[in-house]
Write a protein that holds these residues in place. Structure first.
Motif, short mmCIF file in Angstrom:
data_model
loop_
_atom_site.label_atom_id
_atom_site.label_comp_id
_atom_site.label_asym_id
_atom_site.label_seq_id
_atom_site.Cartn_x
_atom_site.Cartn_y
_atom_site.Cartn_z
N GLY A 57 -1.20 4.98 2.68
CA GLY A 57 0.30 4.02 2.60
C GLY A 57 0.43 3.08 3.58
O GLY A 57 0.77 1.88 3.27
N SER A 60 -1.90 0.06 2.86
CA SER A 60 -1.51 -0.94 1.82
C SER A 60 -0.26 -1.83 2.31
O SER A 60 -0.10 -2.66 2.03
N GLU A 61 0.69 -1.12 3.36
CA GLU A 61 1.65 -1.77 3.59
C GLU A 61 1.23 -3.03 4.71
O GLU A 61 1.56 -3.91 4.54
N ALA A 63 -1.89 -4.49 4.43
CA ALA A 63 -2.53 -5.29 3.77
C ALA A 63 -1.34 -6.24 3.22
O ALA A 63 -1.56 -7.63 3.46
N LEU A 64 -0.24 -5.90 2.57
CA LEU A 64 0.67 -6.46 1.91
C LEU A 64 1.42 -7.58 3.23
O LEU A 64 1.65 -8.77 3.02
N LEU B 516 6.01 -4.11 -1.23
CA LEU B 516 5.48 -2.81 -1.32
C LEU B 516 5.81 -1.86 -2.26
O LEU B 516 5.15 -1.38 -2.89
N ARG B 520 4.06 -0.28 -5.44
CA ARG B 520 3.83 1.28 -5.65
C ARG B 520 4.48 1.21 -6.90
O ARG B 520 3.85 2.31 -7.76
N LEU B 587 5.47 -12.02 -2.29
CA LEU B 587 4.27 -12.03 -3.15
C LEU B 587 4.43 -11.72 -4.51
O LEU B 587 5.23 -11.16 -4.79
N LEU B 596 -4.15 -6.17 -2.08
CA LEU B 596 -4.45 -4.58 -2.16
C LEU B 596 -5.62 -4.32 -2.81
O LEU B 596 -6.20 -3.24 -2.55
#
Lengths: 89, 611
Positions: A57, A60-61, A63-64, B516, B520, B587, B596
């Motif tokens: 988790g 990914s955070e 990376a964003l 995010l 998800r 984004l 991602l």
């Protein structure tokens, strides 16, 4: 302050577009600063976490947030361009 | 009808006055030009209320001395306590400042407005003011014809000042001419009856002109021409001070409860100050004499002494009322109660909020958040859950571990009662508030309207989802029951996540974390689709049920997608510029995918495998 500098400052002040551009730059820098701080805290948390789900988790955070910062920096560069050309002129 | 009769009577009286006396015509024209100048000045300052004033006002709410200083300085600069009180009421009704801060500003504005008397008495009467007015009018008018909003605003300010000067000039000339033909001091009344009578005249004159400034200039010019006595001028000034509250009262009529309380505070302050000034008139005149002597003002310079008096009695009012501020706020809250309202009634859409573009935008944002509160309650109930439980600290599995399909809930009725009318009110308010807005402010309003539409869409999709959800959540088939439970759990998680972001609306990083959440949700939808494929291949579900599940997962995805989109617009509490910056680096789908690659499995999707 010499005369050219004063003239440039007056022109910048009177030009609505120029004022707007500078304002946009200021706000963007503020957001980027916050994101940088956030990314750092996420990286720190990632280092200290061993749980696989949480790590995924966090990755990914991160990376964003990094992509958002990259987009912001590119936008900031774009906003800086007109000022350079104005200086050359 | 009553207004028409009053207007006709005033017109007839003025017409008779103009016919009977050319000097009266000159004075009346002076007042009219002066009032027109005030209007132009306000118009000019409105052009600059797209940032600086609002930012300053937001920062003057934490300490009382800051509110007071803001009131003094802004009124001194703009020479209009009316504009300051209208802006303050507008901010208050949009929920941007507290009542205490608003009262502080109004108290300060009372002191700030006294600088007008100093300017007129010290400068307006001593020089040939009309000589300054002419070039100001010419330059101002040229600037008004320019396109740029700020240049135009500057033009209005310049022309406004020009008109003010010209108005003062005409009033001065008119009273000077009277000096040789008519002695108005014959009507002077001495003692306390005179004090009350002239205070009443000052009050009525200010209520009619809606400008204590105009009344005061009239008093000063009449005093300079020795057409009224010094004592009566003092009483007129006290009356004008009480009469000026009419602007705030009118402004508060279209405001919410706090706006009305502020107008009440304004009236109480000016009334008490006026009564104290009348009661202590001898002590005050002695104090004026002492202060004037200390400042080097000549004993017979009554106009400047009037300015000293005006400042002193307003300062006295502040000294007297400041310690009583808290009890005053308490009693105003007790006396002026909010009207009983339902969830469907708008809370922030007041006419006074349309006075300024920024407050109008903030009012729309807050009202759309109110719409979201109503909508999220409907969504939670449609899912068979309680919103309070979802937003509590309880583990989400515990929150969703309740039987579904029990109890009657009419989603259509709830939508009609708590959402439809409110959204219609927001749309109608937006169409009214659009005047005098910059293109950026227009964009912001449209974005907010779109957020409202997203909320409505989310409810409609929830309605479609509910039909099968309540049925399949109690199905005997464990696989189907598990999938629908997963959909419900995911929706509850999104509502909770959105609430967490909303609580941190001041933090740009939190607002941008919605990206995010978006990613998800996309990942969850993809995984659900994949799982459905597997179930079909393994023949674990029948064809019709598969179609239902596919449709319902689509509805659920749309609900969450619309809510996240709405959150990105509504939740940020930052300034307009900062919000714009946040949105500019949010984004889109392709950028998220690029960042991602393939999303790792997240806790949201991993913990609700089918039973």
């Amino acid at each position: 302050m010499n005369l050219t500098k004063l003239a440039n400052k007056t022109r910048d002040f009177l030009s609505f577009a120029e004022r707007k551009r500078k304002e946009k730059k200021k706000f963007l820098k503020h957001v980027l600063k916050k994101l940088k701080k956030h990314e750092k805290s996420l990286l720190k948390e990632l280092k200290e976490t061993s749980d696989a789900d949480r790590r995924a988790g966090l990755e990914s955070e991160i990376a964003l947030v990094h992509a958002q910062r990259k987009k912001g920096v590119a936008r900031l560069q774009e906003l800086k361009k007109p000022s350079k050309s104005a200086k050359k002129a | 009808m009553f207004r028409k009769i009053i207007l006709t009577t005033v017109f007839a009286a003025l017409a008779y006055g103009f016919w009977a006396s050319p000097n009266f015509k000159e004075i009346a024209a002076g007042v009219a030009i002066f009032l027109f100048g005030m209007l132009a000045l306000e118009e000019g300052f409105r052009a600059f209320t797209g940032g600086v004033l609002e930012r300053l006002l937001r920062r003057t709410t934490d300490k009382l001395w800051k509110s007071l200083s803001f009131g003094v300085i802004s009124t001194t600069l703009m020479q209009s306590s009316s504009l300051v009180s209208v802006i303050t009421i507008s901010f208050l009704s949009a929920g941007l400042i507290t009542l205490t801060a608003g009262i502080g500003i109004i108290f300060g504005a009372n002191l700030g407005t006294t600088t007008g008397a100093w300017l007129v008495a010290g400068f307006g009467l001593k020089v040939n003011i009309a000589a300054y007015a002419m070039p100001m009018l010419v330059f101002g008018t040229i600037l008004i014809f320019q396109k740029a909003r700020s240049t135009k605003g500057f033009g209005y300010i310049l022309a406004g000042l020009g008109f003010l000067f010209l108005g003062i000039h005409y009033m001065k000339e008119g009273f000077e001419a009277y000096r040789h033909s008519l002695d108005l001091t014959r009507f002077a009344v001495g003692g306390y009856p005179g004090l009350f009578l002239f205070a009443l005249i000052g009050l009525v004159a200010t209520v009619v002109m809606q400008s204590s400034h105009a009344t005061l200039v009239l008093i000063i010019t009449a005093l300079a021409a020795q057409q009224i006595t010094y004592e009566n001028a003092l009483a007129l000034a006290i009356g004008a001070n009480v009469g000026t509250t009419i602007t705030a009262i009118i402004g508060a009529l279209g405001s919410n409860v706090n706006g009305r309380r502020l107008a009440g505070a304004h009236l109480v302050f000016n009334l008490v100050t006026g009564l104290v000034a009348i009661g202590l008139i001898h002590q005050l005149t002695a104090a004026v004499d002492a202060t004037s002597a200390w400042l080097g003002i000549a004993d017979d310079d009554h106009t400047l002494k009037l300015a000293v008096f005006h400042t002193l009695f307003n300062a006295l009012g502040i000294v007297l009322m400041l310690p009583l501020l808290k009890p005053m706020v308490w009693s105003l809250e007790q006396c002026i109660k909010p009207r009983a309202r339902t969830a469907a009634q708008p809370r922030y859409l007041h006419t006074s909020a349309t006075e300024l573009p920024d407050t109008a935008i903030e009012a729309v944002r807050l009202e759309t958040l109110h719409l979201y509160d109503n909508a999220s309650d409907i969504i939670a109930r449609a899912l068979g859950l309680r919103l309070d439980d979802i937003l509590s600290g309880k583990p989400i599995d515990e929150v969703v571990d309740v039987p579904a399909g029990t109890g009657h809930f009419d989603i259509d009725e709830a939508y009609r009662e708590n959402v439809k009318g409110l959204f219609a009110g927001i749309v109608e308010f937006i169409s009214r508030a659009q005047a005098d807005m910059t293109p950026e402010q227009h964009d912001e309003l449209f974005a907010l309207r779109a957020a409202g539409r997203d909320i409505v869409e989310a409810i409609k999709d929830t309605k479609h989802l509910r039909k099968n959800l309540s049925r399949f959540l109690v199905s005997d088939d464990a696989v189907i029951r598990g999938e629908y439970a997963g959909i419900r759990r995911n929706l509850a998680t999104v509502l909770r996540s959105l609430d967490e972001v909303r609580d941190r609306g001041h933090d740009s990083a939190a607002i941008l974390s919605l990206d995010l959440l978006k990613a998800r949700l996309k990942q969850y939808d993809r995984e659900l689709g994949q799982r459905l494929n597997d179930l079909i291949q393994q023949r674990k579900v029948s064809g019709p049920v598969t179609i239902s599940l596919m449709n319902d997962s689509g509805y659920a995805y749309q609900v969450t997608k619309n809510l996240v989109k709405m959150g990105a617009i509504l939740f940020s509490t930052a300034d307009h510029g900062l919000r714009e910056a946040e949105r500019s680096i949010s984004l889109d789908e392709s950028e998220m995918a690029e960042a991602l690659g393939t999303l790792p499995e997240t806790p949201t999707t991993s913990s609700h495998e089918p039973d």
